[in-house]
Design a protein around this motif. Structure first.
Motif, mmCIF file in Angstrom:
data_model
loop_
_atom_site.group_PDB
_atom_site.id
_atom_site.type_symbol
_atom_site.label_atom_id
_atom_site.label_comp_id
_atom_site.label_asym_id
_atom_site.label_seq_id
_atom_site.Cartn_x
_atom_site.Cartn_y
_atom_site.Cartn_z
ATOM 1 N N TRP A 153 -6.975 -4.826 7.419
ATOM 2 C CA TRP A 153 -6.818 -4.440 5.916
ATOM 3 C C TRP A 153 -8.073 -4.384 5.357
ATOM 4 O O TRP A 153 -8.165 -3.723 4.240
ATOM 5 C CB TRP A 153 -5.785 -5.358 5.460
ATOM 6 N N TRP B 177 0.923 -1.319 0.104
ATOM 7 C CA TRP B 177 0.052 -0.208 0.043
ATOM 8 C C TRP B 177 0.873 1.291 0.023
ATOM 9 O O TRP B 177 1.909 1.252 0.528
ATOM 10 C CB TRP B 177 -0.983 -0.074 1.063
ATOM 11 N N ARG C 221 -3.799 0.313 -2.933
ATOM 12 C CA ARG C 221 -3.419 -1.113 -2.396
ATOM 13 C C ARG C 221 -3.409 -2.303 -3.249
ATOM 14 O O ARG C 221 -3.987 -2.064 -4.430
ATOM 15 C CB ARG C 221 -4.746 -1.469 -1.295
#
Length: 351
Positions: free
Chosen positions: A109, A68, A81
């Motif tokens: 995440w 990321w 990402r």
């Protein structure tokens, strides 16, 4: 994205050849997330070094490489990402759900239902980026095959509440649930509400249950029904099922009529608690003989799965008694532990 294999190989082996062509990877994009399927560990190592050189933050889990970066350092939310994996096509089944939950949701995440669903879709499609429908058919067929094999490992009469399954392994868990439900089927017709990929009604059809009566699977999501119909066609079972797009909480649901057995497997936790009375009344009205409800027991609602409430053994007992009161005593009920809870409502036959 391109991985330049030749340059890294020449560095490591001291070769002077530079004619090797880089392999171009086709990413599947979902919002600010891109998902890449790699060819094994070597390609993962090359990609990881390339991302580091380009200033990405990189983290590796057991099955994934996460990367990321933000456009501005003060922004806490990544602008981009990347999720890379080196899984084989044989691993494209419901284990992907487990991997995302254990390795990405657990570290924050992936955070909500939309994020999780988008990541799962991109992950499944990454096996066949140019043919997404074929990728989802692979996923569904692999999952159905795994379920069929696990169900066949034990007779249907085996009590599954304490069965030894891998922790959080959804295929093993649902195989145990389906084995128990097979022993509880009653009559010659089945309605499955909230069918998702329709694994359960397809397993019933494959086993020759509920004949000669109809097997009907409903879901409110058109994309779930399209995948269900595709899987049924692939398995040669399309003629034995009927799929309908219906919402349990809308009046049109009752037009389906009555069925000997009605199942709602991991459905009620997706509803708000205020919707339960209406949902249960609807389910009771379409049930001729036996209603089978399966719910997970959770301490906190799994938001990434779209759960809106939690169930416990006491709460399931409460709603079982509530159903009995709705039927004015012309029924009985019982609850079981079944990798969560199972509520069985048995309507008494009218004289």
């Amino acid at each position: 994205m391109t991985i330049d294999k030749s340059r890294d190989r020449e560095r490591s082996e001291g070769e002077g050849r530079s004619s090797r062509k880089a392999r171009r990877l086709q990413a599947v994009r979902a919002g600010n997330l891109r998902v890449l399927a790699l060819e094994g560990e070597h390609e993962r190592e090359l990609l990881e070094r390339q991302l580091w050189r380009q200033g990405w933050s990189v983290r590796r889990t057991f099955h994934f490489l996460l990367a990321w970066r933000s456009k501005a350092l003060e922004k806490p939310v990544p602008a981009e990402r990347l999720l890379a994996h080196w899984l084989s096509e044989q691993e494209s089944d419901n284990r992907l759900v487990d991997y995302l939950q254990r390795e990405l949701v657990s570290i924050g995440w992936l955070q909500d239902e939309a994020d999780f669903s988008a990541a799962l879709n991109a992950l499944v499609v990454s096996f066949e980026p140019a043919r997404p429908l074929r990728a989802w058919r692979l996923f569904a067929l692999n999952t159905f095959t795994q379920l069929s094999e696990r169900i066949a490992q034990a007779p249907a009469c085996v009590a599954t509440g304490t069965e030894n399954t891998e922790d959080s392994e959804t295929i093993a868990s649902f195989a145990a649930i389906y084995r128990r439900l097979f022993s509880l089927l009653q009559g010659s017709s089945l309605l499955d509400v909230g069918c998702a990929c329709a694994y359960w009604p397809l397993l019933v059809a494959k086993g020759g249950h509920c004949l000669p009566g109809p097997i009907v699977a409903v879901d409110r999501r058109a994309e779930a029904l399209r995948l269900s119909a595709l899987l049924a066609e692939t398995l040669g079972l399309a003629a034995q099922l009927r799929f309908e797009q219906q919402d349990l909480c809308l009046p049109a649901f009752l037009r389906l009529g009555q069925f000997d057995t009605v199942t709602a497997i991991h459905l009620l936790e997706h509803l708000e608690e205020s919707q339960l009375p209406l949902a249960l009344r609807q389910l009771l009205q379409v049930t001729r003989h036996r209603l089978l409800i399966v719910v997970p027991y959770e301490e906190q609602a799994q938001i990434c799965y779209g759960h809106r409430q939690v169930f416990s053994a006491a709460k399931l007992q409460f709603w079982g008694q509530w159903c009995l009161e709705q039927l004015e005593g012309r029924a009985s009920y019982w609850c079981e532990d079944l990798l969560g809870g199972l509520l069985v409502i048995e309507r008494h036959q009218q004289p």
